[in-house]
Design an enzyme around this catalytic site. Structure first.
Site, PDB file in Angstrom:
ATOM      1  N   GLU A 134      34.392 108.799  33.443  1.00 47.46           N
ATOM      2  CA  GLU A 134      35.261 107.947  32.620  1.00 47.46           C
ATOM      3  C   GLU A 134      34.615 106.578  32.409  1.00 47.46           C
ATOM      4  OE1 GLU A 134      38.346 108.474  35.522  1.00 47.46           O
ATOM      5  OE2 GLU A 134      38.206 106.386  36.159  1.00 47.46           O
ATOM      6  N   LYS A 136      33.682 102.671  32.535  1.00 45.02           N
ATOM      7  CA  LYS A 136      33.814 101.596  33.520  1.00 45.02           C
ATOM      8  C   LYS A 136      34.286 100.371  32.743  1.00 45.02           C
ATOM      9  CE  LYS A 136      31.378  99.350  37.328  1.00 45.02           C
ATOM     10  NZ  LYS A 136      31.866  98.016  37.084  1.00 45.02           N
ATOM     11  N   ASP A 138      35.379  96.807  31.676  1.00 44.35           N
ATOM     12  CA  ASP A 138      34.822  95.524  32.082  1.00 44.35           C
ATOM     13  C   ASP A 138      35.907  94.449  32.011  1.00 44.35           C
ATOM     14  OD1 ASP A 138      33.004  93.719  32.895  1.00 44.35           O
ATOM     15  OD2 ASP A 138      31.887  93.610  31.013  1.00 44.35           O
ATOM     16  N   TYR A 247      43.336 103.698  36.666  1.00 45.85           N
ATOM     17  CA  TYR A 247      42.407 104.813  36.821  1.00 45.85           C
ATOM     18  C   TYR A 247      42.294 105.361  38.241  1.00 45.85           C
ATOM     19  CZ  TYR A 247      39.711 100.591  37.834  1.00 45.85           C
ATOM     20  OH  TYR A 247      39.304  99.385  38.317  1.00 45.85           O
ATOM     21  N   LYS A 339      25.531 102.060  35.185  1.00 49.32           N
ATOM     22  CA  LYS A 339      25.596 100.802  34.435  1.00 49.32           C
ATOM     23  C   LYS A 339      24.803 100.900  33.132  1.00 49.32           C
ATOM     24  CE  LYS A 339      26.613  97.176  36.477  1.00 49.32           C
ATOM     25  NZ  LYS A 339      27.809  96.316  36.572  1.00 49.32           N
ATOM     26  N   CYS A 433      25.528  58.021  17.443  1.00 45.04           N
ATOM     27  CA  CYS A 433      25.366  59.241  16.638  1.00 45.04           C
ATOM     28  C   CYS A 433      23.884  59.481  16.356  1.00 45.04           C
ATOM     29  CB  CYS A 433      26.137  59.102  15.325  1.00 45.04           C
ATOM     30  SG  CYS A 433      25.823  60.478  14.197  1.00 45.04           S
ATOM     31  N   CYS A 436      23.599  59.075  12.173  1.00 43.23           N
ATOM     32  CA  CYS A 436      23.825  57.825  11.431  1.00 43.23           C
ATOM     33  C   CYS A 436      23.766  56.590  12.332  1.00 43.23           C
ATOM     34  CB  CYS A 436      25.154  57.874  10.680  1.00 43.23           C
ATOM     35  SG  CYS A 436      26.578  57.725  11.763  1.00 43.23           S
ATOM     36  N   CYS A 451      31.464  61.094  16.328  1.00 41.50           N
ATOM     37  CA  CYS A 451      31.002  60.042  15.437  1.00 41.50           C
ATOM     38  C   CYS A 451      32.167  59.810  14.484  1.00 41.50           C
ATOM     39  CB  CYS A 451      29.773  60.525  14.666  1.00 41.50           C
ATOM     40  SG  CYS A 451      29.363  59.422  13.318  1.00 41.50           S
ATOM     41  N   CYS A 456      29.273  59.713   7.636  1.00 40.57           N
ATOM     42  CA  CYS A 456      28.055  60.121   8.348  1.00 40.57           C
ATOM     43  C   CYS A 456      27.454  61.324   7.615  1.00 40.57           C
ATOM     44  CB  CYS A 456      28.406  60.494   9.785  1.00 40.57           C
ATOM     45  SG  CYS A 456      27.073  61.330  10.657  1.00 40.57           S
TER      46      CYS A 456
HETATM   47  S1  IVH Z   1      37.228 103.471  40.619  1.00 36.53           S
HETATM   48  C1  IVH Z   1      37.554 102.989  45.370  1.00 36.53           C
HETATM   49  N1  IVH Z   1      37.140 103.573  38.017  1.00 36.53           N
HETATM   50  O1  IVH Z   1      34.511  98.576  38.785  1.00 36.53           O
HETATM   51  C2  IVH Z   1      36.918 102.664  44.077  1.00 36.53           C
HETATM   52  N2  IVH Z   1      36.607 101.502  39.056  1.00 36.53           N
HETATM   53  O2  IVH Z   1      32.116  97.800  40.223  1.00 36.53           O
HETATM   54  C3  IVH Z   1      37.866 102.613  42.958  1.00 36.53           C
HETATM   55  N3  IVH Z   1      36.127  99.695  37.452  1.00 36.53           N
HETATM   56  O3  IVH Z   1      36.139  97.442  41.651  1.00 36.53           O
HETATM   57  C4  IVH Z   1      37.264 102.160  41.715  1.00 36.53           C
HETATM   58  N4  IVH Z   1      36.425 100.884  35.627  1.00 36.53           N
HETATM   59  O4  IVH Z   1      37.302  97.077  39.358  1.00 36.53           O
HETATM   60  C5  IVH Z   1      36.954 102.795  39.105  1.00 36.53           C
HETATM   61  N5  IVH Z   1      37.148 103.842  35.704  1.00 36.53           N
HETATM   62  C6  IVH Z   1      36.988 103.057  36.787  1.00 36.53           C
HETATM   63  C7  IVH Z   1      36.629 101.704  36.685  1.00 36.53           C
HETATM   64  C8  IVH Z   1      36.445 100.949  37.849  1.00 36.53           C
HETATM   65  C9  IVH Z   1      36.134  99.692  36.121  1.00 36.53           C
HETATM   66  C10 IVH Z   1      35.822  98.512  38.289  1.00 36.53           C
HETATM   67  C11 IVH Z   1      36.698  98.337  39.493  1.00 36.53           C
HETATM   68  C12 IVH Z   1      35.755  98.323  40.664  1.00 36.53           C
HETATM   69  C13 IVH Z   1      34.468  97.908  40.013  1.00 36.53           C
HETATM   70  C14 IVH Z   1      33.261  98.297  40.819  1.00 36.53           C
END
Ligand code: IVH
Length: 696
Positions: A134, A136, A138, A247, A339, A433, A436, A451, A456
């Site tokens: 799934e 990640k 941000d 999640y 990542k 400035c 000018c 300014c 100017c």
């Molecule tokens: S699972 C026990 N699933 O990434 C671990 N984390 O770098 C549970 N994060 O601290 C985390 N998307 O804040 C999980 N689909 C996802 C995520 C996710 C973002 C974050 C989360 C975690 C950090 C680790």
């Protein structure tokens, strides 16, 4: 969450309420009304597929709010009205998580994933593993605890063991249900983990507003989401439009064994209970090869998502196996983050130049050693103001970390002070400035030095550049370079001067053939009838961005009517507060500005609200709502939408009974299917749409 039957029933009830209004409401029906509102919040915030318009939702919401006010004894903590901000919080108490919030192990390439998969197989003695992959997300991580089906506590990650209790703020996030029927799964206490996000669009609007006010913007949506969660003004948290993906289930107390046995099953359960879990974004596959293929494919989609992700998370799907694999002190062994390419890079701060903007603000711009980040080469970065330089502790010669996420302008995240050699020099802010030579001034309430010489040259040039720019009067083929050139040569002195250019003299300049001169002349001429909101925005009134310009344009028939508006009257307009109203008022009471507007009018620039007038005389699109789906072949989507608005129509966000026309391009998808089910929607082709537009 809601099957077809329930959806139909709730929609029928919605219509009944909308028609009946306040007559119907009695203590007996209050729960029905609450359920209807919850249903529409779910459709809007979780499914992203509303069935009613915002205005209709507001009608129902206000009904409930009024009834609760008149009957305080019937108020319930999980009523949809109880998300509303409760004023200021003095601090956020520290709380311990039921289970520590661990981090994830990181991987950066296929070899890392293969290595990790080998370890999982060794530890489990299985030949192949089923994984759930799934995004990640941000954002900022949060935990939610539900007890007896009610949201009882929410906290930030903090140090992983202890976080800040922010329940009051989490209640502002509309995709987080205040109650959820966990009891139907035999669960009476549960801790859920997720990520709070601010979507790219909201983030951009929010940052634009900050910039407009001279406040340094956030470097990325993550910082902005994290900051928003800890705001002490809860109503402001609500205005930030935060979203949440849930999640992970970290803790469960149950009465029996009705809970899912897999991670994907948990995502289903959360989804069914009304949470925005990544059920639709997640993929279950067996074997690491398929995982690798999927994460690579997803990386290509990264920029098409409405929210930021910085990688993918691969999880062992079988919860029993997860438990067996366990954790290290730092991360679970059953999951790994993959990542994506970093959007950060390090560089060196070489010098700082000071630029004067159209409002006289003096902005320091860092010149940095050119570096590629997020797909572009960056060599200069705005560092906003003196305060910001202090806050980030920046010195000439510093090694710095920069970030460019999505289409956000690059930002300096931090300087590595530990790498200083002693050779670094302080950044000196000018007292005069740089263009000018006028003494700079900083009003007490302001963060920027200005300014204040309105003549100017830097300001004049920037004002003209802003006026001709794409989002303002959109005078194509004019551009920044030409403004500067004409100004330097004395061919252009101010904004009205755009319409008094000496084309003969310009024709003598190198690079100005007959054709390019003709194009420039045409573009300038046709800008005279640009819609009023573009002119207002182009005037560069402080704090008046594109949105406020549109609001203002809709109020009047003629721009100069604003000379008769008081500050109080201006404050009646949407999103216009004291500061903005004051600025607009001053603009329309300044003799030089009024002279300039009179000059523009004399030169044939329209100061009237053509849209309002045309709409009144019955344009084909007046009062009609439109939505586009699929790929258009003749018009750009954004141009088509502008045409709708210019001709008095309105763009809506989803298919609902409020929609009049669905314009269908190539490869139209679910919106078309949905629209077919609503009898009142007219489904038309792009050609048919174009025919509806007045001939231009
Ligand atoms: S699972 C026990 N699933 O990434 C671990 N984390 O770098 C549970 N994060 O601290 C985390 N998307 O804040 C999980 N689909 C996802 C995520 C996710 C973002 C974050 C989360 C975690 C950090 C680790």
């Amino acid at each position: 969450m809601y099957d077809n039957e329930q959806t139909k029933l709730l929609q029928a009830q919605t219509n009944k309420w909308l028609n009946a209004g306040s007559k119907e409401i009695t203590a007996h029906f209050i729960d029905d009304l609450r359920n209807i509102l919850r249903f529409h919040e779910y459709r809007y915030y979780v499914q992203n597929d509303p069935l009613i318009s915002d205005a209709e939702y507001d009608v129902l919401y206000k009904l409930l709010e009024r009834f609760e006010k008149e009957n305080p004894s019937l108020l319930a903590d999980d009523s949809p009205t109880q998300r509303v901000g409760k004023g200021l919080v003095s601090s956020f108490p520290k709380v311990q998580h039921l289970v520590p919030m661990l981090s994830l192990e990181n991987s950066y390439n296929a070899a890392d994933l293969i290595d990790w998969d080998r370890k999982v197989k060794e530890l489990s003695s299985l030949a192949e593993i089923e994984y759930c992959v799934e995004p990640k997300f941000d954002g900022a991580s949060i935990s939610l605890i539900y007890e007896n089906d009610k949201l009882s506590r929410s906290a930030t990650r903090g140090d992983g063991v202890v976080g800040d209790e922010i329940t009051i703020n989490t209640r502002q996030i509309k995709s987080v249900p205040l109650n959820a029927k966990f009891s139907s799964y035999g669960i009476y206490q549960i801790e859920i983990r997720g990520e709070v996000l601010i979507n790219k669009n909201n983030f951009k609007n929010f940052n634009d507003k900050l910039i407009e006010e001279g406040i340094p913007p956030f470097a990325n949506p993550r910082n902005s989401a994290a900051g928003s969660l800890r705001i002490k003004d809860t109503a402001e948290v609500g205005r930030r439009n935060l979203e949440a993906f849930l999640y992970h289930v970290s803790y469960i107390t149950t009465t029996d064994k009705r809970q899912p046995l897999t991670h994907s099953g948990m995502l289903d359960m959360l989804w069914n209970l009304g949470f925005r879990s990544p059920k639709k974004e997640a993929l279950v596959v067996t074997g690491i090869d398929k995982v690798i293929q999927h994460v690579k494919e997803f990386e290509n989609k990264r920029d098409t998502l409405t929210y930021e992700i910085d990688g993918m998370v691969v999880k062992v799907n079988d919860l029993h196996l997860q438990e067996q694999l366990g954790m290290t002190s730092h991360h679970p062994r059953w999951a790994i983050a993959f990542k994506f390419k970093a959007r950060q890079a390090t560089s060196k701060l070489l010098a700082v130049n000071f630029q004067v903007g159209r409002t006289g603000a003096v902005t320091p711009v860092a010149r940095i050693a050119a570096v590629a980040v997020g797909g572009v080469t960056v060599s200069s970065i705005s560092i906003h103001n003196e305060e910001y330089i202090k806050e980030k502790n920046l010195m000439l010669g510093d090694t710095i970390l920069i970030e460019r996420s999505g289409d956000v302008i690059p930002q300096i995240v931090k300087s590595f002070t530990e790498l200083r050699t002693g050779e670094e020099e302080a950044i000196q802010f000018p007292t005069h400035c740089p263009v000018c030579g006028h003494l700079l001034f900083k009003p007490a309430e302001d963060a920027v030095w200005r300014c204040i010489n309105i003549n100017c040259p830097a300001q004049v040039v920037e004002r003209i550049i802003h006026f001709v720019s794409k989002d303002a009067m959109d005078i194509k083929s004019f551009g920044e370079a030409n403004v500067r050139k004409f100004y330097e040569l004395g061919l252009l002195k101010d904004v009205p001067g755009i319409y008094q250019l000496n084309y003969e003299a310009i024709g003598q300049l190198p690079g100005f053939g007959k054709k390019s001169l003709g194009n420039l002349q045409d573009a300038i001429r046709s800008s005279k009838t640009q819609p009023l909101h573009r002119l207002i925005y182009g005037l560069g009134i402080r704090y008046v961005g594109e949105t406020t310009a549109k609001t203002l344009a809709n109020i009047v028939d003629e721009l100069l009517e604003f000379t008769n508006y008081s500050e109080e009257q201006l404050q009646q307009a949407e999103d216009v507060g004291i500061k903005v109203a004051g600025s607009i008022y001053r603009f329309f009471h300044d003799a030089e500005n009024l002279q300039m507007l009179a000059k523009l009018q004399q030169l044939g620039i329209s100061l009237t609200n053509q849209k309002k007038q045309v709409a009144g005389t019955g344009t084909p699109l007046a009062g009609q709502t439109f939505l586009f789906t699929g790929t258009l072949t003749q018009l750009k989507r954004s141009d088509a939408e502008t045409k709708v608005e210019e001709n008095g129509g309105e763009i809506v966000s989803g298919v609902s009974s409020k929609l009049n026309y669905l314009v269908v391009g190539e490869d139209a998808g679910s919106k078309l299917e949905k629209a077919k089910k609503i009898q009142t929607i007219r489904i038309i082709s792009e050609e048919e749409f174009i025919k509806m537009l007045p001939v231009s």
